[in-house]
Design a protein around this motif. Structure first.
Motif, mmCIF file in Angstrom:
data_model
loop_
_atom_site.group_PDB
_atom_site.id
_atom_site.type_symbol
_atom_site.label_atom_id
_atom_site.label_comp_id
_atom_site.label_asym_id
_atom_site.label_seq_id
_atom_site.Cartn_x
_atom_site.Cartn_y
_atom_site.Cartn_z
ATOM 1 N N ASP A 9 0.930 -1.157 -0.134
ATOM 2 C CA ASP A 9 0.144 0.055 0.141
ATOM 3 C C ASP A 9 0.990 1.377 -0.042
ATOM 4 O O ASP A 9 0.597 2.182 -0.819
ATOM 5 C CB ASP A 9 -0.848 -0.029 1.066
ATOM 6 N N VAL A 10 1.943 1.308 0.961
ATOM 7 C CA VAL A 10 2.565 2.513 1.109
ATOM 8 C C VAL A 10 4.197 2.301 1.392
ATOM 9 O O VAL A 10 4.537 1.457 1.833
ATOM 10 C CB VAL A 10 2.129 3.361 2.493
ATOM 11 N N LEU A 11 4.840 2.887 0.464
ATOM 12 C CA LEU A 11 6.509 2.706 0.697
ATOM 13 C C LEU A 11 6.988 4.232 1.256
ATOM 14 O O LEU A 11 6.661 5.189 0.571
ATOM 15 C CB LEU A 11 7.181 2.498 -0.828
ATOM 16 N N VAL A 12 7.340 4.047 2.167
ATOM 17 C CA VAL A 12 8.180 5.329 2.942
ATOM 18 C C VAL A 12 9.674 5.119 2.724
ATOM 19 O O VAL A 12 10.369 4.207 3.049
ATOM 20 C CB VAL A 12 8.017 5.363 4.373
ATOM 21 N N ILE A 13 10.227 6.203 2.194
ATOM 22 C CA ILE A 13 11.564 6.249 1.593
ATOM 23 C C ILE A 13 12.455 7.081 2.707
ATOM 24 O O ILE A 13 12.186 8.414 2.564
ATOM 25 C CB ILE A 13 11.912 6.550 0.292
ATOM 26 N N GLY A 14 13.102 6.557 3.850
ATOM 27 C CA GLY A 14 13.849 7.341 4.761
ATOM 28 C C GLY A 14 13.246 7.135 6.085
ATOM 29 O O GLY A 14 12.353 7.496 6.370
ATOM 30 N N GLY A 15 14.114 6.416 7.131
ATOM 31 C CA GLY A 15 13.646 6.174 8.113
ATOM 32 C C GLY A 15 13.944 6.961 9.415
ATOM 33 O O GLY A 15 14.405 6.622 10.562
ATOM 34 N N ASN A 21 7.580 8.064 11.813
ATOM 35 C CA ASN A 21 6.290 8.827 12.217
ATOM 36 C C ASN A 21 5.092 8.543 10.926
ATOM 37 O O ASN A 21 4.055 8.175 11.349
ATOM 38 C CB ASN A 21 6.297 10.020 12.485
ATOM 39 N N ALA A 22 5.586 8.791 9.711
ATOM 40 C CA ALA A 22 4.796 8.345 8.662
ATOM 41 C C ALA A 22 4.306 6.828 8.714
ATOM 42 O O ALA A 22 3.200 6.519 8.242
ATOM 43 C CB ALA A 22 5.697 9.042 7.264
ATOM 44 N N ALA A 23 5.533 6.135 8.581
ATOM 45 C CA ALA A 23 5.085 4.694 8.474
ATOM 46 C C ALA A 23 4.346 4.298 9.727
ATOM 47 O O ALA A 23 3.487 3.420 9.301
ATOM 48 C CB ALA A 23 6.534 3.935 8.483
ATOM 49 N N ILE A 24 4.393 4.774 11.038
ATOM 50 C CA ILE A 24 3.719 4.334 11.934
ATOM 51 C C ILE A 24 2.218 4.509 11.497
ATOM 52 O O ILE A 24 1.463 4.034 11.889
ATOM 53 C CB ILE A 24 4.211 4.768 13.479
ATOM 54 N N LEU A 35 9.037 0.548 5.383
ATOM 55 C CA LEU A 35 10.020 1.536 5.575
ATOM 56 C C LEU A 35 11.202 1.076 5.014
ATOM 57 O O LEU A 35 11.990 0.314 5.903
ATOM 58 C CB LEU A 35 9.869 1.970 6.787
ATOM 59 N N ILE A 36 11.853 1.659 4.211
ATOM 60 C CA ILE A 36 13.628 1.537 3.499
ATOM 61 C C ILE A 36 14.317 2.518 4.386
ATOM 62 O O ILE A 36 13.921 3.829 4.451
ATOM 63 C CB ILE A 36 13.602 1.450 2.316
ATOM 64 N N SER A 159 13.212 11.271 2.619
ATOM 65 C CA SER A 159 14.491 10.919 2.378
ATOM 66 C C SER A 159 15.587 12.092 3.166
ATOM 67 O O SER A 159 16.886 11.945 3.006
ATOM 68 C CB SER A 159 14.992 10.554 1.169
ATOM 69 N N GLY A 160 14.823 13.338 3.287
ATOM 70 C CA GLY A 160 15.428 14.320 3.975
ATOM 71 C C GLY A 160 16.325 15.246 2.610
ATOM 72 O O GLY A 160 15.984 16.387 2.727
ATOM 73 N N ASP A 161 16.565 14.610 1.673
ATOM 74 C CA ASP A 161 17.332 15.215 0.537
ATOM 75 C C ASP A 161 16.160 15.344 -0.595
ATOM 76 O O ASP A 161 16.488 16.034 -1.654
ATOM 77 C CB ASP A 161 18.575 14.473 -0.075
ATOM 78 N N GLY A 162 15.045 14.939 -0.329
ATOM 79 C CA GLY A 162 14.019 15.007 -1.601
ATOM 80 C C GLY A 162 14.405 13.983 -2.778
ATOM 81 O O GLY A 162 14.000 14.154 -3.878
ATOM 82 N N ASP A 163 15.049 12.869 -2.462
ATOM 83 C CA ASP A 163 15.642 11.930 -3.475
ATOM 84 C C ASP A 163 14.476 11.484 -4.512
ATOM 85 O O ASP A 163 14.549 11.506 -5.728
ATOM 86 C CB ASP A 163 16.460 10.949 -2.981
ATOM 87 N N ILE A 164 13.351 11.046 -4.151
ATOM 88 C CA ILE A 164 12.278 10.468 -4.877
ATOM 89 C C ILE A 164 11.830 11.414 -5.549
ATOM 90 O O ILE A 164 11.419 11.117 -6.779
ATOM 91 C CB ILE A 164 11.432 9.682 -3.839
ATOM 92 N N ALA A 165 11.429 12.570 -4.973
ATOM 93 C CA ALA A 165 10.874 13.659 -5.531
ATOM 94 C C ALA A 165 11.558 14.146 -6.760
ATOM 95 O O ALA A 165 11.198 14.149 -7.774
ATOM 96 C CB ALA A 165 10.408 14.742 -4.639
ATOM 97 N N ALA A 166 12.682 14.420 -6.642
ATOM 98 C CA ALA A 166 13.788 14.826 -7.789
ATOM 99 C C ALA A 166 13.874 13.825 -8.571
ATOM 100 O O ALA A 166 13.885 14.173 -9.869
ATOM 101 C CB ALA A 166 15.162 14.863 -7.066
#
Length: 433
Positions: A9-15, A21-24, A35-36, A159-166
Motif C-alpha cells: 500500500d505505502v512505501l516510505v523512503i527514509g527512516g 512517524n509516517a510509517a507508524i 519503510l526503507i 529521505s531528507g534530500d528529496g531524492d524520490i521527488a527529484a
C-alpha cells in the motif's frame, strides 16, 4: 536476471524522524507499509547523526507551551518510561529541548514501528524511480539482495534530500553553496566533570576558542558552538564542528566533508581537554555515524512556506502542524543567524507544503518540504518533522480509502483525523501542557 517485485500500500523512503512517524501512522490505519532506510537503525539525524535532542515540542520564552502531540509525543512518553530522557533549556533560547539516550531512541522507534505492523528494510537505497502519467509506477531499491522493484499505491519521500521527488521529476530548489547551511559532525565526550564545566559560560567558551586560535596552537574553524548534558553521567554531546560550502547531494563532496568533520572533532576534543574547565580528564567516546546535513533540496509544492510566514506567525486553513522554533540559519561563515516568531509565537506548516507539484501519488515530509531557505531553518526541527510525518502517513491512508490524489484530499477530514489522534492544531494549543 529478473528483479523481484513487491506490491504494497505505502512505501516510505527514509527512516528518520519524519519517515518513522509516517510509517507508524499509515500502518496503524491497517495499511501494508514498508519503510526503507540506508542506515542500520531508525532515527536518521536523531540517532545516526548523534543529534540527541528533540526541539520544537515547546515554544521558546518563559510562558512556554507544548505545541506538538500525537505519535511524536507518544515517543517522548516511551522514553520517559525508560528513564531515557530529560528536559533542558536550549543554549540559544530556542525553547526547552528533550534530550534522550540515542541507543534507547533506536529501540523505541523500532518497537513502535513493529507494533504498528511496519515492515522495516535497513541498508537499502532507492536507486531508480519509474514514472508514468504523472504517477510513480514503482521504485527499484538496492541492497545485499541486489535489485528489488516495489510497487505501492502511495509513496512518501522522507529521505531528507528529496531524492524520490527529484528523481520522479518534481521541481525543487537548492540554495547556492555560499548560502546553504553548514554541515556538522556531532561528537560525544566521556568523563567530563559536568558541574565544573557548567561554570564556564558560553561567552567564556567563545573567548577561549578565540584565544586558542590566536595562539597558533589550535585551528578551530568555528569560534562558537555548544555542549550539553545527556542522561548518562559524565557524558556530554558537543556540537561545534562546521563544514561549510558543501552540497550533500554530491557524494564526492559529502565524502570529503565526512573526513573534514572527523578531523575537526579531534581538534575540538583537544581544545576542550586542554583549555576548558571540567574537560581536562575527558575523552572522545564517538563521532556521529554520518555527518549532519541541515539543508539540500527543497521541493516545490502546492505552497511554498516563506520566512515571512514563519516570523509573522501565519496560520493556514490547511495547517497540519504547529511550530514556534526560531529561524536557526547555520551560515557558511562562523556565525548562526537567529530570528524569532512574532505575535503569539506559533505558525502553521500547511498541508500544501508537503504536496509536490507534477507527481500525484507522492507526498514528502521533513526537511525537504516546500519552503524557502529561511523558513526551512525553522521548520526542520525534529518535532515538526515528526508531526509532518504523521500527517503524511495519515494523508496516504485517506487517499487510498477515497481513491484520490494527495492534492485533492479533503483537508478538513485530514485535520479531523489528526486531532482525533491527539495532534495539536489551532484551538488545541490553548489546552496543551
Amino acid at each position: 536476471m529478473d528483479k523481484e517485485m513487491i506490491n504494497i500500500d505505502v512505501l516510505v523512503i527514509g527512516g528518520g524522524a519524519a519517515g518513522t512517524n509516517a510509517a507508524i501512522a499509515a500502518a496503524r490505519q491497517g495499511l501494508k507499509v514498508i519503510l526503507i532506510e540506508s542506515q542500520g537503525c531508525l532515527g536518521g539525524s536523531r540517532t545516526a547523526t548523534g543529534v540527541d535532542t528533540f526541539y520544537g515540542f515547546y515554544t521558546p520564552g518563559e510562558s512556554q507551551r507544548r505545541i506538538v502531540g500525537g505519535i511524536p509525543w507518544e515517543i517522548v512518553e516511551r522514553l520517559k518510561d525508560k528513564n531515557a530522557c530529560l528536559e533542558r533549556a536550549n543554549t540559544y533560547g530556542a525553547g526547552t529541548g528533550i534530550t534522550y539516550d540515542v541507543e534507547q531512541l533506536k529501540i523505541v522507534y523500532e518497537e513502535m514501528a513493529l507494533e504498528a505492523g511496519v515492515t522495516l528494510l535497513y541498508h537499502t537505497y532507492a536507486c531508480q524511480v519509474n514514472t508514468e502519467n504523472n504517477q510513480i509506477s514503482s521504485i527499484v531499491v538496492a541492497n545485499k539482495n541486489g535489485l528489488t522493484e516495489i510497487k505501492a499505491k502511495r509513496y512518501i519521500d522522507t529521505s531528507g534530500d528529496g531524492d524520490i521527488a527529484a528523481r520522479s521529476g518534481v521541481p525543487f530548489e537548492k540554495s547556492s553553496r555560499d548560502e546553504m547551511q553548514s554541515l556538522s559532525t556531532i561528537f560525544f565526550l566521556g568523563n567530563v566533570n559536568v558541574e565544573e564545566a557548567k561554570k564556564v559560560t558560553h561567552e567564556e567558551l567563545v573567548m577561549h576558542m578565540k584565544q586558542a586560535n590566536n595562539s597558533g596552537h589550535f585551528k578551530l574553524p568555528r569560534e562558537d558552538g555548544s555542549w550539553h548534558i545527556t542522561p548518562n553521567p559524565g557524558v556530554v554531546q558537543c556540537n561545534m564542528v562546521r563544514v561549510p560550502g558543501v552540497d550533500a547531494t554530491d557524494p564526492f563532496a559529502v565524502t570529503l566533508a565526512e573526513i573534514k568533520g572527523r578531523k575537526q572533532v579531534q581538534e575540538y576534543t583537544r581544545f576542550l581537554k586542554e583549555k576548558v574547565r571540567g574537560f581536562n580528564q575527558s575523552f572522545l567516546i564517538s563521532t556521529s555515524q554520518h555527518i549532519g546535513v541541515r539543508e539540500t533540496r527543497r521541493i516545490l509544492g502546492e505552497y511554498v512556506l516563506t520566512e515571512e510566514d514563519v516570523l509573522q506567525a501565519t496560520k493556514f486553513d490547511d495547517g497540519i502542524a504547529c511550530c514556534g522554533a526560531p529561524v536557526e540559519d547555520h551560515q557558511p561563515g562562523s556565525g548562526t543567524r537567529w530570528a524569532y516568531v512574532q505575535g503569539d509565537g506559533i505558525y502553521h506548516i500547511p498541508y500544501r507544503a508537503l504536496v509536490p507539484k507534477v507527481i500525484d501519488n507522492l507526498i514528502v515530509a521533513g526537511r525537504c518540504l516546500s519552503a524557502t531557505h529561511g523558513a526551512l531553518a525553522s521548520a526542520r526541527n525534529s518535532a515538526q518533522c515528526m508531526a509532518m510525518g504523521q500527517a503524511a502517513g495519515t494523508a496516504a491512508a485517506i487517499c487510498i480509502e477515497e481513491n484520490v490524489v494527495f492534492r485533492a484530499i479533503d483537508v478538513e477530514a485530514l485535520e479531523s483525523r489528526l486531532l482525533n489522534r491527539n495532534v495539536i492544531i489551532d484551538d488545541a494549543i490553548e489546552t496543551a501542557i
